[in-house]
Design an enzyme around this catalytic site. Structure first.
Site, short mmCIF file in Angstrom:
data_model
loop_
_atom_site.label_atom_id
_atom_site.label_comp_id
_atom_site.label_asym_id
_atom_site.label_seq_id
_atom_site.Cartn_x
_atom_site.Cartn_y
_atom_site.Cartn_z
N SER A 38 -39.64 22.01 -29.29
CA SER A 38 -39.19 21.49 -28.15
C SER A 38 -37.46 21.27 -27.89
O SER A 38 -36.98 22.28 -28.30
CB SER A 38 -39.98 20.18 -28.25
OG SER A 38 -39.99 19.50 -27.00
N ASP A 41 -48.28 25.63 -22.09
CA ASP A 41 -47.18 24.86 -22.22
C ASP A 41 -46.19 24.75 -21.06
O ASP A 41 -45.53 26.06 -20.96
CB ASP A 41 -46.53 25.00 -23.81
CG ASP A 41 -45.39 24.18 -24.22
OD1 ASP A 41 -44.89 23.21 -23.19
OD2 ASP A 41 -44.76 24.29 -25.06
#
Ligand SMILES: *[C@@H]1O[C@H](CO)[C@@H](O)[C@H](O)[C@H]1NC(C)=O
Ligand SMILES: *[C@@H]1O[C@H](CO)[C@@H](O)[C@H](O)[C@H]1NC(C)=O
Length: 321
Positions: free
Chosen positions: A188, A246
Site C-alpha cells: 500500500s 484491488d
C-alpha cells in the site's frame, strides 16, 4: 492467457542473466518502457513460493508495532519468518511516519527494508483528491533522476522522513555482515515508499550489491518518466504484485499523468484457504490484461488487504501486538 513451462522461464532467465541487474526469474522484461496488452504469463507455484512469500511475510510483519518488532516478538507474523532475524532499526508512529524496519535476515544473508501501509479507505480518498501535486524528484534521494521525473508529493515527503536512516543503516549492515543482498518490501503506501527506497538504494549503493524490490498493492507513484527510470534502474529486480480487484493500484489515475513501471504480477484468483493463488506476470507497463483492466465498479478493498497467497494478509488487524 498463455501458459509457459518452468523450463521456458528458466530459458528467459538465462537470457536475462547477461544483464548487469540481478535478474530474478520473473525477469521477463518484455515491452519494458511501454504500455502493453501482451498476453500475461502464468507464474509457476514454485516461483511464488521461492520469490514472493518471504517478501510478503516481511511486508505483513512491518504492520506490527516497533516495540514488538525490536524484540522480534510480534506473534505469528514474526514466527512465520523464523528466529534468524536481527532488527537493526525500527520506528514509525503509524501516522506521519508509517512503521518501518531494517533487519538482517541471516537465513537468506540479506539486509531487509520494510515499510508499513495505511488504512485503505482513508488512503483512497487522499489518492483520489484531484489536488494531488506532482513534484520533481528529490535529487538528494535519487541522484540519477532527471528534471522530467515527477512524483506524488505525499509519497515523496513520507519517504524522505526515513530515507537518511534507512540508507545509513543499510550501508552499515552491508559492511558489518558482509552481505551482498538487499530486499526492499512494502504494502500500500508502504509499497510506494519501498519503491522509492529501492531506487535510492540501487543508485547509492555499490553497484555489485543486488537490490531486490518486491511490493504489494502499489499505488501509482509518479509519471511516465518515473516509470521508465524504474524500468531502467531496477529492471527485473523490481516486482509489484496486484491482487484481483484491488482499486489501489489504479490510483492516482493515468489521466493525471501517473504511470506504473513494468513487472506487475497480477493475482487472478486465490483459493478458499487463502493459501494458493493463481498469478500472472504482465509484460510491459500498465498491461491492459492486468490490474489496469479492472473495473472500478468491481473494486474490492478486501483484495487490497489479501490474502495474497500462503494466507498472508496485510493490515494493522493482522498484527494485533
Ligand atoms: C530531500 O530529501 C532529504 C532527505 O533525504 C531532505 O533532507 C531534503 O530536505 C529533501 N530536499 C528537498 C528539496 O525537499
Ligand atoms: C488465515 O489467516 C487468517 C488471518 O490471520 C486466520 O484467521 C485464518 O485462520 C487463516 N486460515 C488458515 C486456513 O490458515
Amino acid at each position: 492467457m498463455r501458459v509457459y513451462t518452468t523450463s521456458f522461464l528458466l530459458f528467459i532467465l538465462r537470457l536475462a542473466s547477461a544483464a548487469p541487474t540481478p535478474a530474478p526469474f520473473f525477469g521477463i522484461n518484455l515491452a519494458v518502457g511501454q504500455s502493453s496488452d501482451s498476453a500475461p504469463v502464468l507464474v509457476p507455484q514454485t516461483d511464488i513460493t521461492s520469490q514472493l512469500v518471504r517478501p510478503a511475510l516481511f511486508a505483513r510483519a512491518v504492520y506490527c508495532s516497533s516495540p514488538v518488532i525490536k524484540r522480534w516478538a510480534c506473534g505469528e507474523p514474526c514466527k512465520a519468518l523464523g528466529n534468524n532475524i536481527q532488527i537493526l532499526a525500527a520506528g514509525g508512529d503509524d501516522k506521519r511516519v508509517p512503521n518501518f524496519f531494517v533487519a538482517y535476515d541471516k537465513e537468506q544473508d540479506t539486509v531487509v527494508v520494510a515499510h508499513q501501509g495505511t488504512e485503505p479507505k482513508n488512503f483512497l480518498s487522499d489518492l483520489n483528491d484531484l489536488n494531488i501535486d506532482q513534484v520533481r524528484a528529490n535529487t538528494t534521494v535519487l541522484p540519477n533522476a532527471g528534471a522530467d521525473v515527477r512524483m506524488h508529493d505525499g509519497f515523496l515527503e513520507t519517504q524522505e522522513r526515513t530515507s537518511d536512516l534507512v540508507l545509513s543503516t543499510v550501508q552499515s549492515a552491508l559492511k558489518s555482515t558482509g552481505s551482498k543482498k538487499v530486499l526492499v518490501v512494502g504494502h500500500s503506501l508502504g509499497a510506494a515508499i519501498a519503491s522509492i527506497d529501492g531506487m535510492m538504494l540501487k543508485m547509492k549503493l555499490d553497484p555489485r550489491i543486488a537490490v531486490t524490490t518486491t511490493v504489494f498493492g502499489l499505488p501509482r507513484v509518479g509519471n511516465k518518466a518515473w516509470a521508465d527510470l524504474v524500468d531502467r534502474t531496477l529492471g527485473a529486480s523490481f516486482t509489484h504484485v496486484t491482487n484481483q480487484d484491488d482499486p489501489v493500484p489504479r490510483v492516482p489515475p493515468q489521466f493525471l499523468n501517473f504511470q506504473h513501471p513494468s513487472n506487475e504480477i497480477h493475482i487472478t484468483s486465490v483459493d478458499h484457504s487463502g493459501k494458493t493463488a493463481t498469478a500472472e506476470l504482465c509484460p510491459g507497463q500498465e498491461n491492459r490484461e492486468c490490474a489496469r483492466g479492472n473495473s472500478f465498479l468491481a473494486s474490492s478493498i478486501t483484495n487490497h488487504r489479501g490474502p495474497y497467497f500462503a494466507n498472508i494478509s496485510m493490515a494493522n488487524k493482522f498484527c494485533p501486538l
